[in-house]
Design a protein around this motif. Structure first.
Motif, PDB file in Angstrom:
ATOM      1  N   GLN A 281       0.832  -1.207   0.000  1.00 40.72           N
ATOM      2  CA  GLN A 281       0.000   0.000   0.000  1.00 40.72           C
ATOM      3  C   GLN A 281       0.871   1.263   0.000  1.00 40.72           C
ATOM      4  O   GLN A 281       0.606   2.211  -0.733  1.00 40.72           O
ATOM      5  CB  GLN A 281      -0.933   0.008   1.208  1.00 40.72           C
ATOM      6  CG  GLN A 281      -1.847   1.222   1.231  1.00 40.72           C
ATOM      7  CD  GLN A 281      -2.739   1.244   2.461  1.00 40.72           C
ATOM      8  OE1 GLN A 281      -2.682   0.355   3.301  1.00 40.72           O
ATOM      9  NE2 GLN A 281      -3.573   2.258   2.551  1.00 40.72           N
ATOM     10  N   GLU A 282       1.919   1.268   0.812  1.00 37.23           N
ATOM     11  CA  GLU A 282       2.824   2.421   0.850  1.00 37.23           C
ATOM     12  C   GLU A 282       3.518   2.610  -0.495  1.00 37.23           C
ATOM     13  O   GLU A 282       3.663   3.735  -0.986  1.00 37.23           O
ATOM     14  CB  GLU A 282       3.873   2.235   1.950  1.00 37.23           C
ATOM     15  CG  GLU A 282       3.316   2.339   3.349  1.00 37.23           C
ATOM     16  CD  GLU A 282       4.307   1.902   4.409  1.00 37.23           C
ATOM     17  OE1 GLU A 282       4.243   2.465   5.516  1.00 37.23           O
ATOM     18  OE2 GLU A 282       5.140   0.998   4.131  1.00 37.23           O
ATOM     19  N   PHE A 283       3.915   1.505  -1.116  1.00 38.41           N
ATOM     20  CA  PHE A 283       4.565   1.601  -2.415  1.00 38.41           C
ATOM     21  C   PHE A 283       3.602   2.156  -3.456  1.00 38.41           C
ATOM     22  O   PHE A 283       3.978   3.004  -4.270  1.00 38.41           O
ATOM     23  CB  PHE A 283       5.122   0.247  -2.874  1.00 38.41           C
ATOM     24  CG  PHE A 283       5.851   0.352  -4.180  1.00 38.41           C
ATOM     25  CD1 PHE A 283       7.145   0.848  -4.215  1.00 38.41           C
ATOM     26  CD2 PHE A 283       5.241  -0.013  -5.362  1.00 38.41           C
ATOM     27  CE1 PHE A 283       7.825   0.977  -5.424  1.00 38.41           C
ATOM     28  CE2 PHE A 283       5.903   0.114  -6.575  1.00 38.41           C
ATOM     29  CZ  PHE A 283       7.206   0.609  -6.601  1.00 38.41           C
ATOM     30  N   GLN A 284       2.346   1.688  -3.432  1.00 39.45           N
ATOM     31  CA  GLN A 284       1.353   2.189  -4.375  1.00 39.45           C
ATOM     32  C   GLN A 284       1.146   3.692  -4.194  1.00 39.45           C
ATOM     33  O   GLN A 284       1.022   4.432  -5.176  1.00 39.45           O
ATOM     34  CB  GLN A 284       0.025   1.441  -4.212  1.00 39.45           C
ATOM     35  CG  GLN A 284       0.064  -0.012  -4.637  1.00 39.45           C
ATOM     36  CD  GLN A 284       0.431  -0.181  -6.096  1.00 39.45           C
ATOM     37  OE1 GLN A 284       0.043   0.601  -6.942  1.00 39.45           O
ATOM     38  NE2 GLN A 284       1.214  -1.213  -6.391  1.00 39.45           N
ATOM     39  N   GLN A 285       1.120   4.141  -2.952  1.00 43.49           N
ATOM     40  CA  GLN A 285       0.972   5.572  -2.682  1.00 43.49           C
ATOM     41  C   GLN A 285       2.173   6.347  -3.225  1.00 43.49           C
ATOM     42  O   GLN A 285       2.014   7.403  -3.849  1.00 43.49           O
ATOM     43  CB  GLN A 285       0.821   5.829  -1.178  1.00 43.49           C
ATOM     44  CG  GLN A 285      -0.513   5.391  -0.617  1.00 43.49           C
ATOM     45  CD  GLN A 285      -0.563   5.505   0.906  1.00 43.49           C
ATOM     46  OE1 GLN A 285       0.462   5.466   1.582  1.00 43.49           O
ATOM     47  NE2 GLN A 285      -1.767   5.653   1.423  1.00 43.49           N
ATOM     48  N   LEU A 286       3.363   5.823  -2.989  1.00 44.14           N
ATOM     49  CA  LEU A 286       4.567   6.470  -3.509  1.00 44.14           C
ATOM     50  C   LEU A 286       4.551   6.503  -5.033  1.00 44.14           C
ATOM     51  O   LEU A 286       4.883   7.519  -5.654  1.00 44.14           O
ATOM     52  CB  LEU A 286       5.827   5.744  -3.023  1.00 44.14           C
ATOM     53  CG  LEU A 286       6.275   6.016  -1.607  1.00 44.14           C
ATOM     54  CD1 LEU A 286       7.350   5.024  -1.184  1.00 44.14           C
ATOM     55  CD2 LEU A 286       6.790   7.447  -1.480  1.00 44.14           C
ATOM     56  N   GLU A 287       4.176   5.396  -5.621  1.00 44.24           N
ATOM     57  CA  GLU A 287       4.154   5.289  -7.075  1.00 44.24           C
ATOM     58  C   GLU A 287       3.151   6.263  -7.682  1.00 44.24           C
ATOM     59  O   GLU A 287       3.446   6.944  -8.667  1.00 44.24           O
ATOM     60  CB  GLU A 287       3.820   3.847  -7.470  1.00 44.24           C
ATOM     61  CG  GLU A 287       4.132   3.515  -8.902  1.00 44.24           C
ATOM     62  CD  GLU A 287       4.010   2.018  -9.151  1.00 44.24           C
ATOM     63  OE1 GLU A 287       4.914   1.492  -9.810  1.00 44.24           O
ATOM     64  OE2 GLU A 287       3.022   1.407  -8.696  1.00 44.24           O
TER      65      GLU A 287
ATOM     66  N   ALA B   1      13.439   8.857  -7.162  1.00 43.03           N
ATOM     67  CA  ALA B   1      13.676  10.300  -7.265  1.00 43.03           C
ATOM     68  C   ALA B   1      12.670  11.073  -6.413  1.00 43.03           C
ATOM     69  O   ALA B   1      13.023  12.061  -5.753  1.00 43.03           O
ATOM     70  CB  ALA B   1      13.587  10.746  -8.720  1.00 43.03           C
ATOM     71  N   PHE B   2      11.417  10.623  -6.409  1.00 42.16           N
ATOM     72  CA  PHE B   2      10.384  11.264  -5.601  1.00 42.16           C
ATOM     73  C   PHE B   2      10.720  11.161  -4.112  1.00 42.16           C
ATOM     74  O   PHE B   2      10.675  12.153  -3.387  1.00 42.16           O
ATOM     75  CB  PHE B   2       9.021  10.626  -5.892  1.00 42.16           C
ATOM     76  CG  PHE B   2       7.900  11.200  -5.091  1.00 42.16           C
ATOM     77  CD1 PHE B   2       7.324  12.402  -5.446  1.00 42.16           C
ATOM     78  CD2 PHE B   2       7.411  10.530  -3.974  1.00 42.16           C
ATOM     79  CE1 PHE B   2       6.277  12.940  -4.707  1.00 42.16           C
ATOM     80  CE2 PHE B   2       6.375  11.056  -3.222  1.00 42.16           C
ATOM     81  CZ  PHE B   2       5.806  12.273  -3.590  1.00 42.16           C
ATOM     82  N   ALA B   3      11.080   9.952  -3.658  1.00 44.51           N
ATOM     83  CA  ALA B   3      11.404   9.746  -2.246  1.00 44.51           C
ATOM     84  C   ALA B   3      12.600  10.604  -1.837  1.00 44.51           C
ATOM     85  O   ALA B   3      12.598  11.218  -0.770  1.00 44.51           O
ATOM     86  CB  ALA B   3      11.679   8.269  -1.979  1.00 44.51           C
ATOM     87  N   LYS B   4      13.621  10.657  -2.676  1.00 44.34           N
ATOM     88  CA  LYS B   4      14.805  11.454  -2.367  1.00 44.34           C
ATOM     89  C   LYS B   4      14.456  12.938  -2.276  1.00 44.34           C
ATOM     90  O   LYS B   4      14.901  13.638  -1.363  1.00 44.34           O
ATOM     91  CB  LYS B   4      15.886  11.229  -3.439  1.00 44.34           C
ATOM     92  CG  LYS B   4      17.171  11.955  -3.145  1.00 44.34           C
ATOM     93  CD  LYS B   4      18.220  11.602  -4.168  1.00 44.34           C
ATOM     94  CE  LYS B   4      19.510  12.339  -3.879  1.00 44.34           C
ATOM     95  NZ  LYS B   4      20.554  12.005  -4.844  1.00 44.34           N
ATOM     96  N   SER B   5      13.633  13.413  -3.201  1.00 42.20           N
ATOM     97  CA  SER B   5      13.228  14.821  -3.172  1.00 42.20           C
ATOM     98  C   SER B   5      12.442  15.152  -1.915  1.00 42.20           C
ATOM     99  O   SER B   5      12.618  16.212  -1.322  1.00 42.20           O
ATOM    100  CB  SER B   5      12.393  15.158  -4.407  1.00 42.20           C
ATOM    101  OG  SER B   5      13.188  15.085  -5.560  1.00 42.20           O
ATOM    102  N   LYS B   6      11.569  14.236  -1.505  1.00 41.03           N
ATOM    103  CA  LYS B   6      10.790  14.456  -0.284  1.00 41.03           C
ATOM    104  C   LYS B   6      11.707  14.514   0.939  1.00 41.03           C
ATOM    105  O   LYS B   6      11.551  15.376   1.798  1.00 41.03           O
ATOM    106  CB  LYS B   6       9.735  13.357  -0.099  1.00 41.03           C
ATOM    107  CG  LYS B   6       8.605  13.399  -1.097  1.00 41.03           C
ATOM    108  CD  LYS B   6       7.827  14.679  -1.029  1.00 41.03           C
ATOM    109  CE  LYS B   6       6.655  14.545  -0.098  1.00 41.03           C
ATOM    110  NZ  LYS B   6       5.817  15.743  -0.058  1.00 41.03           N
ATOM    111  N   VAL B   7      12.662  13.612   1.015  1.00 43.83           N
ATOM    112  CA  VAL B   7      13.588  13.590   2.149  1.00 43.83           C
ATOM    113  C   VAL B   7      14.418  14.864   2.192  1.00 43.83           C
ATOM    114  O   VAL B   7      14.702  15.400   3.261  1.00 43.83           O
ATOM    115  CB  VAL B   7      14.500  12.338   2.078  1.00 43.83           C
ATOM    116  CG1 VAL B   7      15.655  12.440   3.046  1.00 43.83           C
ATOM    117  CG2 VAL B   7      13.693  11.087   2.339  1.00 43.83           C
ATOM    118  N   GLN B   8      14.786  15.366   1.037  1.00 50.67           N
ATOM    119  CA  GLN B   8      15.589  16.581   0.973  1.00 50.67           C
ATOM    120  C   GLN B   8      14.756  17.832   1.236  1.00 50.67           C
ATOM    121  O   GLN B   8      15.289  18.929   1.275  1.00 50.67           O
ATOM    122  CB  GLN B   8      16.270  16.695  -0.391  1.00 50.67           C
ATOM    123  CG  GLN B   8      17.325  15.637  -0.609  1.00 50.67           C
ATOM    124  CD  GLN B   8      17.858  15.653  -2.027  1.00 50.67           C
ATOM    125  OE1 GLN B   8      17.213  16.077  -2.970  1.00 50.67           O
ATOM    126  NE2 GLN B   8      19.091  15.143  -2.178  1.00 50.67           N
ATOM    127  N   GLY B   9      13.443  17.660   1.381  1.00 60.62           N
ATOM    128  CA  GLY B   9      12.574  18.796   1.667  1.00 60.62           C
ATOM    129  C   GLY B   9      12.294  19.679   0.468  1.00 60.62           C
ATOM    130  O   GLY B   9      11.860  20.818   0.621  1.00 60.62           O
TER     131      GLY B   9
END
Length: 113
Positions: free
Chosen positions: A18-24, A36-44
């Motif tokens: 479910q978390e992966f689907q949300q990220l995707e 790339a999305f996850a990295k951008s979110k972590v970097q704020g």
């Protein structure tokens, strides 16, 4: 053989389906990959949706290639026929350039909305 990368550290973590689907879904909505999305979110970083969806962007790129091809053909013809420029040829070239200019202006309007 060692790889040369700007970032040399790698992080691996697991998420539920479910978390992966949300990220995707979130990544796809802004035209990014999940990593790339996850990295951008972590970097704020502030993530904005693109002005043009992927299919629209591909169509605009196709049209730009078309206009580029036409312009290259026109310039090539001018360079080959440097001494041959009857009035009818000049009017035809002016019409071709005007068509290319109008087409590019229409594409710019699509991107500016």
């Amino acid at each position: 053989m060692s790889e040369t990368r700007k970032e040399n550290r790698q992080i691996k973590f697991r998420v539920s389906e479910q978390e992966f689907q949300q990220l995707e879904t979130s990544a796809a909505s802004v035209g990014m990959t999940v990593p790339a999305f996850a990295k951008s979110k972590v970097q704020g970083k502030r993530i904005k949706s693109p002005r043009v969806e992927r299919e629209g962007a591909l169509e605009i790129a196709r049209q730009l290639r078309y206009y580029n091809s036409n312009l290259n053909q026109l310039v090539k013809w001018i360079n080959i026929n440097k001494d041959l420029r009857p009035e009818s040829d000049l009017k035809g070239m002016e019409q071709q350039l005007d068509g290319i200019r109008k087409g590019i202006e229409e594409l710019w309007e699509q991107l500016s909305r």
